[in-house]
Design an enzyme around this catalytic site. Structure first.
Site, short mmCIF file in Angstrom:
data_model
loop_
_atom_site.label_atom_id
_atom_site.label_comp_id
_atom_site.label_asym_id
_atom_site.label_seq_id
_atom_site.Cartn_x
_atom_site.Cartn_y
_atom_site.Cartn_z
N GLU A 44 -45.45 -21.70 17.33
CA GLU A 44 -45.74 -22.12 15.95
C GLU A 44 -46.92 -23.09 15.96
O GLU A 44 -47.02 -23.97 16.82
CB GLU A 44 -44.51 -22.82 15.36
N LYS A 156 -44.98 -19.31 6.28
CA LYS A 156 -43.65 -19.93 6.28
C LYS A 156 -43.20 -20.17 4.83
O LYS A 156 -43.91 -20.83 4.06
CB LYS A 156 -43.72 -21.24 7.06
N CYS A 194 -39.67 -21.17 13.12
CA CYS A 194 -38.93 -22.41 13.33
C CYS A 194 -37.63 -22.41 12.54
O CYS A 194 -36.80 -21.52 12.67
CB CYS A 194 -39.82 -23.61 13.02
#
Length: 357
Positions: A44, A156, A194
């Site tokens: 990430e 995200k 994540c």
């Protein structure tokens, strides 16, 4: 026909500049290709950086001038992929967006760099990117195919905690899986970034698309991360690849550490602020490789005498049999035979059916 191929995760860290990080990515990818790897995941925020320990001078109801300067530096370090703030989807992927006069491309050239490396090495590259579009930063995951170039990108949808200060929210429509064929093996690939992996409905949106390669680039270096990856592997009957950065405090950019030192809040230089924990998990929840701790692939780029590195050197390589995903469906398919028709998931703008090849 056997459905086997080698996959890998790189426990890497962001370098002091974007050009240096891209150079490191290329070297790692070429090394992985030399060892027969077909698909490689980076962490990430690998391109652009994850600004650990930085509060950007903020408190509830207050913003300090030095924090704005820090955000400026972070914004300048981010990647311009040539997309729009709302996300142009297929038009961006297929290069249908207009370009400026006198230019033959959109963005800063990072997309084209990654496409070249993927094409020349034959490695499918998936990497975390801090992407800038308009005046906003997004934490994104990019899929780069050696034959077709960029297949897709997703932002995200739910930044975690103070990440919400510096990153915008992406559209759930970008959760669409991508398909490719590597070494004759058909793959359906998608990513959860994540702590998105803690979101049950988001996981289900990927399972519903029948992914057999589930990517989990992360910044979570706790030892509680691996059990989640094992749950996802067994729950989704999918291979799970998770890559994290391994970083000491002294390896953060100066615009973070210089201010902390000035304020007397700096950590010890050799103190790990992310220990890694990258891993590869199988479709029955079994750990196939890793986790690895306190080692970084970048540390051996210069020191490797053989030119090859893996395992404890920060590059996890594993041969997988993609048919294991189908073997696992004998007794578990949470989007099919092991579901109830009364329970339905819909996501606005996202077709949850498995994508066609």
């Amino acid at each position: 026909m056997p459905q086997k191929l080698k996959v890998a995760v790189a426990q890497a860290r962001t370098c002091p500049s974007l050009s240096a990080t891209l150079s490191s990515l290329e070297r790692v990818t070429r090394n992985a290709a030399a060892q027969g790897v077909s698909l490689l995941l980076f962490p990430e925020a690998y391109l652009g950086g994850y600004p650990r320990t930085c509060d950007f001078g903020t408190a509830v109801g207050a913003r300090a001038p030095h924090g704005r300067e820090q955000f400026l530096r972070y914004f300048q370090d981010a990647v311009d992929l040539g997309d729009t703030p709302t996300g142009a989807g297929d038009d961006w992927v297929e290069r249908k967006l207009p370009v400026a006069k006198g230019s033959d491309r959109r963005g800063d050239g990072t997309r084209e760099f990654l496409e070249r490396v993927s094409r020349e090495t034959g490695v499918f590259i998936a990497t975390g990117v801090i992407e800038k579009a308009g005046g906003t930063l997004y934490c994104s995951a990019l899929y780069v195919d050696p034959n077709s170039g960029v297949l897709g990108k997703r932002r995200k949808v739910m930044p975690t905690a103070s990440e919400r200060l510096i990153w915008g929210q992406g559209s759930p429509s970008s959760l669409k899986a991508v398909t490719t064929v590597l070494n004759g093996v058909k793959l359906t690939i998608a990513a959860a970034i994540c702590w998105e992996n803690f979101m049950p409905l988001l996981r289900q949106s990927l399972y519903s698309q029948n992914v057999n390669i589930y990517l989990a680039p992360t910044a979570d270096s706790r030892d509680t991360w691996l059990p989640l990856m094992r749950t996802i592997g067994g729950e989704g009957r999918t291979f799970v690849l998770s890559a994290n950065q391994c970083v000491r405090y002294r390896e953060l950019p100066p615009w973070i550490t210089d201010h902390a030192e000035k304020e007397g809040t700096a950590l010890e230089g050799d103190q790990y602020i992310s220990r890694g924990g990258s891993s590869i998990v199988g479709p029955l929840g079994e750990v196939l490789a890793g986790p690895i701790w306190e080692t970084c692939v970048d540390d051996v780029l210069e020191s490797s005498k053989s030119g090859e590195f893996s395992g404890e050197d920060g590059l996890l390589i594993q041969e997988i049999d993609v048919e294991d995903c189908e073997r696992g469906k004998l007794d578990m398919d949470v989007a099919g035979s092991y579901s109830r028709s009364e329970f339905k998931l819909t996501v606005e703008g996202l077709d949850l059916n498995p994508p066609p090849f």
